[in-house]
Design an enzyme around this catalytic site. Structure first.
Site, PDB file in Angstrom:
ATOM      1  N   ILE A 195      -5.945   0.158  14.445  1.00 10.62           N
ATOM      2  CA  ILE A 195      -6.430   0.308  13.230  1.00 10.62           C
ATOM      3  C   ILE A 195      -6.998  -0.627  12.137  1.00 10.62           C
ATOM      4  CG2 ILE A 195      -5.330   2.319  13.129  1.00 10.62           C
ATOM      5  CD1 ILE A 195      -2.731   1.125  11.514  1.00 10.62           C
TER       6      ILE A 195
ATOM      7  N   GLN B 123     -12.175   5.662   5.537  1.00  6.99           N
ATOM      8  CA  GLN B 123     -10.726   6.419   4.327  1.00  6.99           C
ATOM      9  C   GLN B 123     -11.237   5.837   3.049  1.00  6.99           C
ATOM     10  OE1 GLN B 123      -8.697   4.151   2.573  1.00  6.99           O
ATOM     11  NE2 GLN B 123      -9.521   2.562   3.607  1.00  6.99           N
TER      12      GLN B 123
ATOM     13  N   LYS C 147      -9.877  -6.263   2.275  1.00  8.37           N
ATOM     14  CA  LYS C 147     -11.489  -5.875   2.414  1.00  8.37           C
ATOM     15  C   LYS C 147     -11.745  -4.812   1.360  1.00  8.37           C
ATOM     16  CE  LYS C 147     -13.248  -9.899   4.643  1.00  8.37           C
ATOM     17  NZ  LYS C 147     -14.364 -10.997   4.387  1.00  8.37           N
TER      18      LYS C 147
ATOM     19  N   THR D  18      -2.393   0.738   0.283  1.00  9.61           N
ATOM     20  CA  THR D  18      -1.894  -0.007   1.638  1.00  9.61           C
ATOM     21  C   THR D  18      -0.126  -0.156   1.994  1.00  9.61           C
ATOM     22  OG1 THR D  18      -2.647  -1.221   3.289  1.00  9.61           O
ATOM     23  CG2 THR D  18      -2.380  -2.542   1.671  1.00  9.61           C
TER      24      THR D  18
ATOM     25  N   ASN E  73      -2.342   7.274   0.594  1.00 10.50           N
ATOM     26  CA  ASN E  73      -3.123   6.033   0.792  1.00 10.50           C
ATOM     27  C   ASN E  73      -4.610   5.851  -0.703  1.00 10.50           C
ATOM     28  OD1 ASN E  73      -5.376   7.355   1.540  1.00 10.50           O
ATOM     29  ND2 ASN E  73      -6.894   5.637   2.546  1.00 10.50           N
TER      30      ASN E  73
ATOM     31  N   LYS F  78       2.626   3.291   1.339  1.00 12.41           N
ATOM     32  CA  LYS F  78       2.263   4.746   1.666  1.00 12.41           C
ATOM     33  C   LYS F  78       3.124   5.826   1.840  1.00 12.41           C
ATOM     34  CE  LYS F  78      -1.958   2.902   4.616  1.00 12.41           C
ATOM     35  NZ  LYS F  78      -2.889   2.835   5.508  1.00 12.41           N
TER      36      LYS F  78
ATOM     37  N   THR G 246      11.215   3.129  17.432  1.00 10.68           N
ATOM     38  CA  THR G 246      12.950   4.441  17.206  1.00 10.68           C
ATOM     39  C   THR G 246      11.809   5.121  17.733  1.00 10.68           C
ATOM     40  OG1 THR G 246      13.052   2.843  15.067  1.00 10.68           O
ATOM     41  CG2 THR G 246      13.807   5.303  15.216  1.00 10.68           C
TER      42      THR G 246
ATOM     43  N   ASP H  56      -6.823   7.940   5.250  1.00 10.59           N
ATOM     44  CA  ASP H  56      -6.442   7.921   6.376  1.00 10.59           C
ATOM     45  C   ASP H  56      -7.150   8.025   7.953  1.00 10.59           C
ATOM     46  OD1 ASP H  56      -6.012   5.333   5.610  1.00 10.59           O
ATOM     47  OD2 ASP H  56      -3.751   5.155   5.857  1.00 10.59           O
TER      48      ASP H  56
END
Length: 273
Positions: A216, A246, A16, A62, A87, A66, A154, A103
């Site tokens: 998020i 952001q 958006k 995005t 970002n 990043k 991880t 962010d």
């Protein structure tokens, strides 16, 4: 010459950002345009060179670029350097490209706008080991949240962020699921909610009633993660506020004006519903 900006990512169709920034340009009578550009990882370096060659004044970055965009930039601000993720890119007056990260601060602004500032002493569980997670972790620390645990598929990636952060601990997804009732704030900071085959990163069965749960991802507003959290009695914070804040901080870097965030959140909420 008319200024133009962009957002690059893979995928990008859900974004958006173009609508948001173009609306702000209109509101503030700024002669500029903002475009969505689908850039696959293999073409990132070429895309950065092309954006610079074609005169873009700046762009947003995005998933999944990043972290990988950093080698192709000339400078990083201190926050982006610490976070290891960018970002927002600004084209400086000398033509150099400088990376920023908005962010984390955007997320905390959104979180505290919705639940207040009285929760900074609560234990935080951050899910994810990528650039967004790193950005949020550093911003949380900066705003006074000290008890931070990061979990990731991880664990080594989570441990790397904790090491850089200087506080907190890293745990496995299994341990996070088992100890979920220890946490007052849970943040889903992966891109999982964007996928049609979404599966919850952890089980929320042991979530305490009244816990604050944030995601998020903003499109959809109610991700499967938030839906499950709501069923378990959580206070829900969707990703739209983070997205708007952001973006507003990036807008300020580009044009030295801070746009109206509250009206934009209201507008996008109605659309996404």
């Amino acid at each position: 010459m008319k200024k133009w900006f962009a957002v690059i990512g893979d995928p990008i169709v859900h974004s958006k950002s173009p609508e948001m920034h173009n609306s702000w340009f209109q509101e503030l009578n700024i002669d500029a345009a903002y475009l969505p550009l689908h850039v696959i990882p293999e073409q990132l370096e070429q895309a950065v060179k092309s954006l610079k060659l074609l005169g873009a004044s700046g762009w947003n970055v995005t998933i999944p670029h990043k972290e990988t965009i950093i080698p192709f930039l000339d400078e990083l601000d201190e926050t982006a350097k610490k976070m290891g993720a960018v970002n927002t890119v600004v084209r400086l007056s000398d033509g150099k490209l400088k990376g920023y990260n908005t962010d984390g601060s955007g997320f905390v602004h959104s979180l505290e706008e919705q639940v207040g500032t009285d929760h900074r002493d609560k234990k935080v569980l951050l899910i994810g080991g990528g650039g967004a997670s790193r950005g949020i972790a550093f911003a949380l620390k900066q705003f006074g949240y000290q008890d931070i645990t990061i979990t990731n598929r991880t664990v080594a990636k989570a441990q790397t962020i904790i090491y850089e952060l200087g506080v907190g601990r890293a745990i496995s997804l299994e341990e996070a699921t088992e100890s979920l009732n220890d946490f007052g704030i849970i943040i889903q900071a992966t891109s999982a909610g964007l996928k049609s085959d979404f599966s919850l990163p952890i089980s929320l069965d042991k979530l305490i009633t009244g816990a604050i749960v944030a995601d998020i991802v903003y499109n959809p507003l109610m991700t499967p993660f938030l839906e499950d959290a709501k069923k378990n009695g959580a206070v829900i914070v969707n990703g739209l506020g983070m997205f708007v804040h952001q973006g507003a901080i990036a807008f300020k870097y580009w044009l030295d004006e801070y746009p109206n965030t509250s009206s934009m959140i209201k507008k996008l909420t109605e659309q996404l519903k």
